[in-house]
Scaffold this active site. Structure first.
Site: not given
Ligand SMILES: CNc1nc2c(CC[C@H]3O[C@@H](OC)[C@H](O)[C@@H]3OC)c3nc(N)[nH]c(=O)c3cc2[nH]1
Ligand SMILES: [Zn+2]
Length: 371
Positions: A92-94, A145, A188, A215, A265, A303, A305, A308, A334
């Protein structure tokens, strides 16, 4: 049903399942390569698919600033824009606003900030974040959030968690329900058990199709992260997918799968690929290290891939030392493949009721390595 989730097998708290979205199925536990600005960096979409990845990530913050959500919508949405026909999840960008933007102000309305690209003024509200993710045509959208930085005092974490709950309500009200599309809530509460339970109960009561644990992976360390998962995951509904945001290293993922997490992710496999760090079945390898200069062996003999099976460590070492573009491209491919192999092993182990043995094997493999 907005987003479907079929539970196929369990092994302890771990689950083998399938998430069903408008753009296809995702076998879980799954690792989703990060494609923040509508690209999994240094990889073509067909090469990402060839690693076995079924769902990739995009990001509201980056895409609203450049090229703009309306532009992506005009061009047919994110799937067409980046030529990724499979499921897409967008954050969501927060989190990015708090970690990237300048001069940001957060209040009940939302968050106002200046772009880290050109300093232009922007506002992200819960309703706006849902609208942007709708324009992007994300199969899974995340609520807006606030992810509190590690170490903030308890009362601030409590206030922040309550704000995120109110934003969850507003996101849910603004979300356009469609078959195959879903809005996930984000739990959270920092490192506080009672706040985590309060957040999980309140969000579960709002009945979302999936729940993220937010979080975490903010520097708290693996033991603390696992402790928070031990408290939080049991409070989430069995029948809905759980997504641990931003995680992680291979052994973070193994431990979180053992605790019932289904989706992951992390920028690690892609970002490390650009800094010459490779994940292998013999632990992590820094291919810049002089010891690889004349090594004719593959990066990772275990691996499967294309990197490799084609190139030697010596060649990869040469590309990185020479600053050749192909170096980061091959290491990224890889690493993403390695992460997909890891998830494949975990999925098969859960289906066979053999997760404990497979997890022990993976822990032993990763204990080696030169970094
Ligand atoms: C690394 N640790 C971490 N990342 C986090 C992200 C970004 C993942 C997002 O960040 C981007 O990668 C840089 C990815 O696009 C991913 O998108 C889902 C979080 N996003 C939200 N909305 N709320 C959280 O509490 C949160 C906690 C995190 N802890
Ligand atoms: Zn590989």
């Amino acid at each position: 049903m907005s987003i479907g989730f079929q539970l196929q097998a369990r092994d302890g708290a771990a689950r083998r399942g399938v998430v069903e979205t408008a753009h296809g199925r995702v076998d879980t536990p799954a690792f989703m390569p990060v494609g923040t600005a509508a690209t999994v960096k240094a990889m073509r979409p067909q090469d990402v698919a060839a690693t076995g990845a079924q769902m990739v990530l995009g990001n509201t913050y980056h895409l609203m600033l450049r090229p703009g959500a309306e532009t992506v919508a005009e061009l047919g949405g994110l799937h067409r824009f980046m030529a990724w026909p499979g499921p897409i999840l967008t954050d969501s960008g927060g989190y990015q606003v708090m970690s990237l933007a300048k001069l940001r102000k957060i209040d009940e309305r939302g968050v106002r900030f200046r772009s880290h690209i050109d300093g232009s003024k922007h506002e992200l509200t819960p309703e706006g974040a849902v609208e942007i993710q709708d324009l992007l045509d994300a199969d899974i959208a995340m609520q807006l959030d606030e992810c509190p930085a590690a170490g903030r005092p308890r009362d601030e974490v409590a206030d922040s968690m309550q704000l995120s709950l109110r934003w969850a309500e507003r996101c849910r009200a603004a979300f356009r329900e469609r078959a195959g599309y879903g809005l996930f809530a984000i739990v959270q509460g920092g490192m506080h058990d009672d706040l985590r339970r309060e957040s999980a109960h309140a969000l579960t009561g709002m009945d979302f199709p999936g729940y993220a644990v937010g979080g975490l992976a903010v520097g708290e360390g693996q033991a603390e992260m696992f402790r928070v998962l031990d408290v939080t995951v049991p409070e989430l509904p069995e029948a809905k997918p759980r997504y641990l945001m931003g995680v992680g290293r291979p052994l973070d993922i193994v431990g979180a799968v053992e605790r019932g997490i289904d989706l992951f992710d992390c920028v690690l496999p892609t970002r490390s690929g650009r800094t010459a760090q490779a994940f292998t079945h013999g632990g992590a390898v820094n291919i810049r290290n002089a010891r690889h200069r004349r090594d004719p062996r593959p990066l990772d003999p275990a691996c499967g891939c294309g990197v490799c099976s084609t190139f030697s460590r010596a060649y990869l070492h040469h590309l990185i030392r020479a600053g050749e573009m192909l170096g980061p491209m091959l290491l990224t491919e890889h690493n993403v493949f390695f992460y997909q192999t890891l998830m494949h092993r975990l999925r098969d182990a859960i289906a066979a009721g053999a997760l404990a043995d497979e997890a022990a094997r993976i822990r032993a493999e990763q204990a080696a390595g030169d970094i």
